[in-house]
Write an enzyme that holds these catalytic residues in place. Structure first.
Site, PDB file in Angstrom:
ATOM      1  N   ALA A  12       0.824  -1.221   0.000  1.00 48.06           N
ATOM      2  CA  ALA A  12       0.000   0.000   0.000  1.00 48.06           C
ATOM      3  C   ALA A  12       0.849   1.258   0.000  1.00 48.06           C
ATOM      4  CB  ALA A  12      -0.910  -0.014   1.225  1.00 48.06           C
ATOM      5  N   ALA A  13       2.112   1.135  -0.460  1.00 48.80           N
ATOM      6  CA  ALA A  13       3.016   2.283  -0.387  1.00 48.80           C
ATOM      7  C   ALA A  13       2.852   3.249  -1.555  1.00 48.80           C
ATOM      8  CB  ALA A  13       4.463   1.795  -0.323  1.00 48.80           C
ATOM      9  N   ARG A  18      -2.560   9.427  -9.778  1.00 48.91           N
ATOM     10  CA  ARG A  18      -3.705   9.682 -10.666  1.00 48.91           C
ATOM     11  C   ARG A  18      -4.995   9.965  -9.907  1.00 48.91           C
ATOM     12  NH1 ARG A  18      -3.278   4.670 -14.341  1.00 48.91           N
ATOM     13  NH2 ARG A  18      -5.371   5.249 -14.997  1.00 48.91           N
ATOM     14  N   THR A  84       7.185  -3.789  -7.026  1.00 45.47           N
ATOM     15  CA  THR A  84       6.368  -4.631  -6.140  1.00 45.47           C
ATOM     16  C   THR A  84       7.199  -5.681  -5.381  1.00 45.47           C
ATOM     17  OG1 THR A  84       5.754  -5.815  -8.169  1.00 45.47           O
ATOM     18  CG2 THR A  84       4.119  -4.329  -7.253  1.00 45.47           C
ATOM     19  N   TYR A 352     -37.126  17.312  15.523  1.00 44.19           N
ATOM     20  CA  TYR A 352     -35.743  16.966  15.851  1.00 44.19           C
ATOM     21  C   TYR A 352     -35.733  16.419  17.277  1.00 44.19           C
ATOM     22  CZ  TYR A 352     -30.997  17.145  17.455  1.00 44.19           C
ATOM     23  OH  TYR A 352     -29.792  16.779  17.997  1.00 44.19           O
TER      24      TYR A 352
HETATM   25  C1  UD1 Z   1       0.837  -4.685 -11.224  1.00 46.89           C
HETATM   26  C2  UD1 Z   1       1.486  -5.982 -11.750  1.00 46.89           C
HETATM   27  C3  UD1 Z   1       0.772  -6.407 -13.023  1.00 46.89           C
HETATM   28  C4  UD1 Z   1      -0.710  -6.597 -12.736  1.00 46.89           C
HETATM   29  C5  UD1 Z   1      -1.316  -5.315 -12.133  1.00 46.89           C
HETATM   30  C6  UD1 Z   1      -2.701  -5.609 -11.620  1.00 46.89           C
HETATM   31  C7  UD1 Z   1       3.855  -5.956 -11.110  1.00 46.89           C
HETATM   32  C8  UD1 Z   1       5.242  -5.686 -11.564  1.00 46.89           C
HETATM   33  N1  UD1 Z   1       2.885  -5.736 -11.993  1.00 46.89           N
HETATM   34  O1  UD1 Z   1       1.087  -3.672 -12.181  1.00 46.89           O
HETATM   35  O2  UD1 Z   1       1.319  -7.625 -13.487  1.00 46.89           O
HETATM   36  O3  UD1 Z   1      -1.380  -6.962 -13.913  1.00 46.89           O
HETATM   37  O4  UD1 Z   1      -0.545  -4.877 -11.002  1.00 46.89           O
HETATM   38  O5  UD1 Z   1      -3.341  -4.441 -11.204  1.00 46.89           O
HETATM   39  O6  UD1 Z   1       3.660  -6.385  -9.983  1.00 46.89           O
HETATM   40  N2  UD1 Z   1       3.515  -0.769  -4.692  1.00 46.89           N
HETATM   41  C9  UD1 Z   1       4.294  -0.501  -3.587  1.00 46.89           C
HETATM   42  N3  UD1 Z   1       5.585  -0.163  -3.771  1.00 46.89           N
HETATM   43  C10 UD1 Z   1       6.163  -0.096  -5.013  1.00 46.89           C
HETATM   44  C11 UD1 Z   1       5.359  -0.361  -6.124  1.00 46.89           C
HETATM   45  C12 UD1 Z   1       4.056  -0.693  -5.945  1.00 46.89           C
HETATM   46  O7  UD1 Z   1       3.809  -0.575  -2.452  1.00 46.89           O
HETATM   47  O8  UD1 Z   1       7.375   0.203  -5.069  1.00 46.89           O
HETATM   48  C13 UD1 Z   1       2.112  -1.134  -4.502  1.00 46.89           C
HETATM   49  C14 UD1 Z   1       1.140  -0.075  -4.985  1.00 46.89           C
HETATM   50  O9  UD1 Z   1       0.726   0.747  -3.896  1.00 46.89           O
HETATM   51  C15 UD1 Z   1      -0.019  -0.881  -5.520  1.00 46.89           C
HETATM   52  C16 UD1 Z   1       0.607  -2.192  -5.930  1.00 46.89           C
HETATM   53  O10 UD1 Z   1       1.859  -2.276  -5.273  1.00 46.89           O
HETATM   54  O11 UD1 Z   1      -0.971  -1.117  -4.494  1.00 46.89           O
HETATM   55  C17 UD1 Z   1       0.761  -2.365  -7.457  1.00 46.89           C
HETATM   56  O12 UD1 Z   1       1.646  -1.409  -7.981  1.00 46.89           O
HETATM   57  P1  UD1 Z   1       1.402  -0.730  -9.407  1.00 46.89           P
HETATM   58  O13 UD1 Z   1       2.572   0.163  -9.648  1.00 46.89           O
HETATM   59  O14 UD1 Z   1       0.060  -0.143  -9.446  1.00 46.89           O
HETATM   60  O15 UD1 Z   1       1.515  -1.977 -10.411  1.00 46.89           O
HETATM   61  P2  UD1 Z   1       0.880  -2.118 -11.868  1.00 46.89           P
HETATM   62  O16 UD1 Z   1       1.714  -1.392 -12.840  1.00 46.89           O
HETATM   63  O17 UD1 Z   1      -0.559  -1.810 -11.822  1.00 46.89           O
END
Ligand code: UD1
Ligand code: MG
Length: 452
Positions: A12-13, A18, A84, A352
């Protein structure tokens, strides 16, 4: 599965730029509960006995919410956001101690059910080292694609690295994965950041696992269940899915919704069978409605309890602490706050009632107000059983009406009324025979004199 220990790591970081919001993305609400709260509920239901949440630096409200929902959860700060897999590593201290299963979820994917998480865990129980959740996307753009060979998952390819041919794949990664506890550290150690974004992708765990001879399985879910929230429009679409599920669930449980699409539920609304809900009703958090009650059109309820056979509305507002007794009636344009309306009592029009008790079978006339606030403190109004409060009365708290008291219409009641007493608290009526005619003559003459 309950005999196996399970750690859930919720990522959740992310900043969620957007969303264009001062609030962390996962703190935006669906059905009155932050996105991350829904995920936390699901992982606890899926049997996670340990919960770790990866948060960004300076997200105090997120940390507070996590502590409120799951007091034993730990928060781990990911300072730099390097992907991630890097985010999962931030929670490393949580999986240093052995545990059987590790579930990794995204805090912005709120609607995943505990049953789906159970299916992923079952995949591990049947021998997989890694299990991935996939879905068939209407529009796969932006998602990681699940690449299969002979029915086996061989890799997850992110949009940016995918070939033309791979981009045609519609089976996508939902972002929810399960790992055998003793495999995770080993897999993370081998994930590199040699990709288009220069990030450590958790999705690379699939190829790394296969290169080590580990078994990778996958399960699928409905797209509605795994949709994520990256912007306000996706937030609205998740809310719509959530409301649809709530409506279907309450109807399956025996509740009549006359116009389901116009009724809004909170994540924790409790409605018993044989309740009828008319169109355009909003349930805020903490509402419980007992069997046989009827919530009439255009009512708004929040932290309120409605007992069986009571009727609320149309156009009623029940605010926190409203306790509506059996068979009681709350009518149009009535607001009830922190007040107990006991069995069979009636507050039917334009009132009320706040910080009060209305005893059983009492009748509160139209326009009655409890003056509960003096600008500094709130005060209590206690109305006994079987009282009659005439229309347009003002009850200035603190004040007590004994059982059976009778208040004449238009009274301002400032001191206690004993049981069965009659109180008239208004100016005495004065009537002068034919004086209206004299008055009209005088006024007409005055007007004529001015117009000359
Ligand atoms: C990610 C997946 C993708 C999947 C999609 C589904 C990866 C590399 N990609 O892409 O395969 O189809 O989600 O929605 O995993 N987050 C952190 N720290 C970070 C990066 C992300 O906590 O350094 C958290 C974000 O808060 C978010 C989640 O991880 O809740 C996903 O990150 P996001 O950058 O949105 O990944 P997508 O590009 O959507
Ligand atoms: Mg995303």
């Amino acid at each position: 599965m309950s005999d196996r220990s399970c750690l859930a790591i919720v990522l959740a970081a992310g900043l969620g730029t957007r969303m264009r919001s001062a609030l962390p993305k996962v703190m935006h609400e669906i059905g009155g509960l932050p996105l991350v709260g829904h995920v936390l509920n699901s992982v606890v239901e899926a049997g996670a006995n340990q919960v770790a949440v990866v948060v960004g630096p300076e997200m105090p409200r997120l940390e507070e919410h996590v502590a409120l929902r799951v007091p034993h959860a730990t928060c781990h700060v990911q300072v730099e956001r390097l992907g991630t897999a890097h985010a999962v590593k931030a929670a490393e201290s949580a999986f240093e101690d052995a545990c059987d299963h590790v579930l990794v979820l995204f805090g912005d994917t709120p609607l995943v059910s505990s049953q789906t998480l159970h299916r992923l865990r079952a995949c591990l129980a049947q021998g997989a080292d890694v299990a991935v959740l996939g879905f068939e996307a209407q529009d796969p753009f932006g998602y990681g694609r699940l690449l299969e060979r002979d029915g086996e998952l061989v890799a997850i390819r992110e949009e940016k690295e995918a070939t033309e041919e791979e981009r045609l794949v519609t089976l996508c990664n939902a972002g929810i994965m399960a790992f055998r506890g003793d495999a995770l550290s080993e897999l993370l150690a081998d994930i590199k950041n040699n990709n288009a974004k220069g990030e450590y992708y958790l999705t690379d765990a699939v190829e790394v696992a296969r290169s080590k001879g580990m078994r990778v399985g996958f399960e699928t879910a409905d797209e509605n269940e795994v949709q994520g929230v990256n912007d306000r429009s996706q937030l609205a679409s998740c809310e719509a899915v959530f409301q649809k599920v709530q409506r279907e669930t309450v109807m399956e449980n025996g509740v009549t919704l006359q116009a389901p699409d116009t009724v809004y539920f909170s994540w924790d609304t409790e409605i018993a069978p044989d309740v009828v809900v008319e169109p355009n009703v909003v349930f805020g958090s903490g509402v419980k409605v007992e069997s046989g009650a009827r919530i009439r059109a255009f009512s708004h309820l929040e932290q309120a309890h409605v007992s069986s056979e009571a009727i609320v509305g149309p156009y009623a507002r029940l605010r926190p602490g409203a306790e509506i007794g059996e068979g009681a009636r709350i009518g149009n344009f009535v607001e009830i706050k922190k007040a107990c309306i006991e069995a069979g009592a009636k507050v039917n029009h334009l009132s009320y009632i706040g910080d009060a008790r209305v005893g059983a079978k009492s009748n509160i006339g139209a326009g009655t107000i409890t003056c509960n606030y003096d600008g500094y403190m709130k005060h209590h109004t206690d109305i006994g059983a079987g009282c009659f409060v005439g229309s347009d009365s003002v009850l200035v708290a603190p004040v007590t009406l004994g059982d059976g008291a009778f208040i004449a219409a238009g009274s301002v009641v400032t001191s206690d009324v004993p049981a069965n007493a009659l109180t008239v608290g208004r100016a005495k009526q004065v009537t002068k025979e034919n004086r209206a005619t004299t008055l009209r003559d005088m006024l007409a003459a005055a007007k004529a004199a001015r117009q000359k």
